[in-house]
Design an enzyme around this catalytic site. Structure first.
Site, short mmCIF file in Angstrom:
data_model
loop_
_atom_site.label_atom_id
_atom_site.label_comp_id
_atom_site.label_asym_id
_atom_site.label_seq_id
_atom_site.Cartn_x
_atom_site.Cartn_y
_atom_site.Cartn_z
N GLY A 140 0.82 -1.21 0.00
CA GLY A 140 0.00 0.00 0.00
C GLY A 140 0.85 1.25 0.00
N CYS B 21 6.80 -0.68 6.40
CA CYS B 21 6.35 0.52 5.71
C CYS B 21 7.44 0.99 4.75
CB CYS B 21 6.06 1.61 6.74
SG CYS B 21 5.49 3.16 6.03
N LEU B 22 7.03 1.36 3.55
CA LEU B 22 8.00 1.85 2.57
C LEU B 22 8.72 3.10 3.06
CD1 LEU B 22 5.89 1.41 -0.70
CD2 LEU B 22 7.82 0.00 0.04
N HIS C 185 -3.41 0.87 8.06
CA HIS C 185 -2.05 1.41 7.94
C HIS C 185 -2.02 2.64 7.03
CE1 HIS C 185 2.49 0.66 7.54
NE2 HIS C 185 2.24 1.55 6.60
N GLU C 186 -2.69 2.52 5.88
CA GLU C 186 -2.65 3.63 4.90
C GLU C 186 -3.49 4.82 5.37
OE1 GLU C 186 -0.30 3.38 2.91
OE2 GLU C 186 -0.06 1.22 3.09
N HIS D 82 -1.58 6.91 7.67
CA HIS D 82 -0.64 7.83 6.99
C HIS D 82 -1.32 9.18 6.68
CE1 HIS D 82 3.12 5.74 6.31
NE2 HIS D 82 2.54 4.70 5.75
NI NI Z 1 3.37 2.82 5.38
#
Ligand code: NI
Length: 159
Positions: free
Chosen positions: A48, A90-91, A132-133, A136
């Protein structure tokens, strides 16, 4: 379409900590943003991506748990049920994984790319990705909620 640079926490990017704004109109700029987010997500092999991760403070998320892309604009969690503790990455926090408690099941409401209101339900990995997204979009990074960090560098799923 264009690949975008994914911001990481180690570079002190304020965008990751700000609350994103609602999208009021789905115009060419938003559609380009969405296409770029998809391309960037697949390039990074992520699960994501949220717009603030590429420095755009708008409430847009893209998720793919291996079943095709899901795009949500102005998403909110309308319903949640149960609890599950599972591993997240997480990216924007490369190379780090930790366990987080999330709802086992959620229903998320938002708009699709056509501006239609949609309700999507998700369990397990998908529920985790939605939460999670959406976090953000509110400047929350999963590390804020980590129960335990884990040392498993073979885990590949990042959002
Ligand atoms: Ni993330």
């Amino acid at each position: 379409m264009a690949l975008r640079n994914v911001l990481t926490v180690d570079k002190e990017n304020d965008s990751l900590r700000k609350k994103s704004r609602e999208v009021e109109k789905i115009d060419e700029k938003i559609l380009t943003l969405i296409e770029d987010m998809k391309e960037t997500l697949y390039d990074k092999n992520g699960v994501g991506l949220a717009a603030p991760q590429i420095g755009v403070l708008k409430r847009v998320i893209v998720i793919d748990i291996g079943e095709g892309p899901i795009v949500l604009i102005n998403p909110v969690i309308a319903y949640q049920k149960g609890e599950i503790v599972d591993v997240e990455g997480c990216l924007s926090v490369p190379g780090v994984w930790g366990t987080v408690k999330r709802p086992q099941e959620v229903i998320v409401r938002g708009m699709n790319e056509k501006g239609e209101t949609v309700e999507l339900s998700g369990e397990g990995l998908l529920a985790k990705a939605f939460c999670h997204e959406i976090d953000h979009l509110n400047g929350i990074i999963y590390t804020d909620k980590v129960i335990d960090y884990i040392d498993q560098s073979q885990i590949q799923q990042e959002g």
